[in-house]
Structures are given as C-alpha cells and as structure tokens.
Design a protein around this motif. Structure first.
Motif, PDB file in Angstrom:
ATOM      1  N   GLN A  98       0.811  -1.207   0.000  1.00 55.52           N
ATOM      2  CA  GLN A  98       0.000   0.000   0.000  1.00 55.52           C
ATOM      3  C   GLN A  98       0.849   1.264   0.000  1.00 55.52           C
ATOM      4  O   GLN A  98       0.628   2.163  -0.806  1.00 55.52           O
ATOM      5  N   TYR A  99       1.817   1.339   0.916  1.00 51.58           N
ATOM      6  CA  TYR A  99       2.547   2.597   1.098  1.00 51.58           C
ATOM      7  C   TYR A  99       3.862   2.670   0.328  1.00 51.58           C
ATOM      8  O   TYR A  99       4.233   3.744  -0.132  1.00 51.58           O
ATOM      9  N   GLU A 125       2.763   1.673  -3.564  1.00 52.67           N
ATOM     10  CA  GLU A 125       1.715   2.579  -4.042  1.00 52.67           C
ATOM     11  C   GLU A 125       0.563   1.825  -4.703  1.00 52.67           C
ATOM     12  O   GLU A 125       0.104   2.163  -5.785  1.00 52.67           O
ATOM     13  N   PRO A 179      -2.989   1.100  -3.535  1.00 53.68           N
ATOM     14  CA  PRO A 179      -4.032   1.273  -2.525  1.00 53.68           C
ATOM     15  C   PRO A 179      -4.995   0.084  -2.522  1.00 53.68           C
ATOM     16  O   PRO A 179      -5.315  -0.463  -3.580  1.00 53.68           O
ATOM     17  N   PRO A 180      -5.454  -0.324  -1.344  1.00 52.21           N
ATOM     18  CA  PRO A 180      -6.344  -1.481  -1.254  1.00 52.21           C
ATOM     19  C   PRO A 180      -7.784  -1.121  -1.610  1.00 52.21           C
ATOM     20  O   PRO A 180      -8.214   0.013  -1.458  1.00 52.21           O
ATOM     21  N   CYS A 225     -10.001  -5.849   0.152  1.00 57.15           N
ATOM     22  CA  CYS A 225      -8.655  -5.958   0.724  1.00 57.15           C
ATOM     23  C   CYS A 225      -8.672  -5.529   2.194  1.00 57.15           C
ATOM     24  O   CYS A 225      -8.058  -6.182   3.045  1.00 57.15           O
ATOM     25  N   TYR A 226      -9.382  -4.442   2.467  1.00 57.74           N
ATOM     26  CA  TYR A 226      -9.509  -4.001   3.862  1.00 57.74           C
ATOM     27  C   TYR A 226     -10.209  -5.059   4.697  1.00 57.74           C
ATOM     28  O   TYR A 226      -9.818  -5.340   5.821  1.00 57.74           O
TER      29      TYR A 226
END
Length: 152
Positions: free
Chosen positions: A25-26, A29, A31-32, A36-37
């Motif tokens: 994610q970080y 790069e 993003p979920p 995914c969350y």
C-alpha cells in the motif's frame, strides 16, 4: 511443535501478512480496495488473540485465532472469485452490467464510483492474485491455530 510456538507462528504469520499488505500500500503505491480491507481485519484480530494466547492457557483463544484465520481465508476466496469474474462483488467496488443504463445513469455511476475496484487485479504472481495468496497463507495459519488448539 509446542502450543506456544504454533501460536507465535500463526500470529506472526498474520503480522507478516499485514506488514506485506501495508508495504504494498505505502511503498508499492497499491491502494487497497474494500475487500482488501475486509481481509485485514481478521489478521489484526488474530495478532491480538495471539498475544493474549501466549499468556493465557486453554483452547478458547486459539479457537478464536483459528476462526479469525479462517474468516480472512474465506474473504480472500470470495475476493478471488470477484477478481476472476466468477461472481459479482459488492456494488460499491465492482463494475456491473451497463447495457440497461441510460447515458445520464452511466455518467452518475462513473462519477460516484470508487477509485479502487475490487474486480481489478493489481498484481499477480504465478497466476494468483494477492487475494488468492492471502487465502492460501491464511489457510496455513488456520492449520497452525488448529495445532495450537490440539496442544492446549
């Protein structure tokens, strides 16, 4: 394998998967999406349960850890099916049929759509998506939790 070691491996595996997800994610790069969350929450719960299970005896905490690992595996399997178009995912993060939409409805759907879609695969390794790998890893963690229950 002792109960304690199985718990350390299971909770540590969830921690490693969480660190990997945060790294993608970080650092990567990527993003979920919503699913995914959803896969992350049971891992967080399993980590907390693992820490508690190291200090408390009995089978209840390892059983809850097993349930958390199985839950994230099931969500990962569901997410894999969404990615492979076997079934539709949540309408808030997948694209549905647009043939019956008017131009205005289609434009409204496009403008309100989330940026990250659950049915897109951002990364594949050996033909498996990250959701698929999470499912397989989580099933392994489930087996470790079962071993911890057996040793309790």
């Amino acid at each position: 394998m002792t109960r304690r070691f199985a718990i350390l491996l299971a909770a540590g595996g969830s921690a490693a998967l969480m660190l990997g997800a945060l790294g993608f994610q970080y650092i990567g790069e990527m993003p979920p999406c919503k699913l995914c969350y959803w896969q992350r929450y049971p891992h967080i719960i399993a980590i907390v349960i693992g820490l508690l299970a190291l200090y408390f005896t009995g089978r209840a905490l390892p059983a809850l850890g097993a349930l958390a690992a199985l839950t994230t595996a099931v969500i990962g399997g569901y997410h894999t099916g969404v990615e492979r178009k076997w079934w539709e995912g949540p309408t808030s993060c997948t694209s549905g049929s647009i043939s019956e939409l008017s131009t205005d409805d289609l434009m409204a759907q496009i403008m309100s759509a989330p940026l990250i879609r659950c049915d897109d695969v951002p990364l594949e390794l050996f033909t498996l998506s990250m959701a698929s790998w999470n499912m397989l890893a989580s099933l392994s963690l489930f087996a470790l939790w079962l071993l911890a229950i057996k040793r309790s």
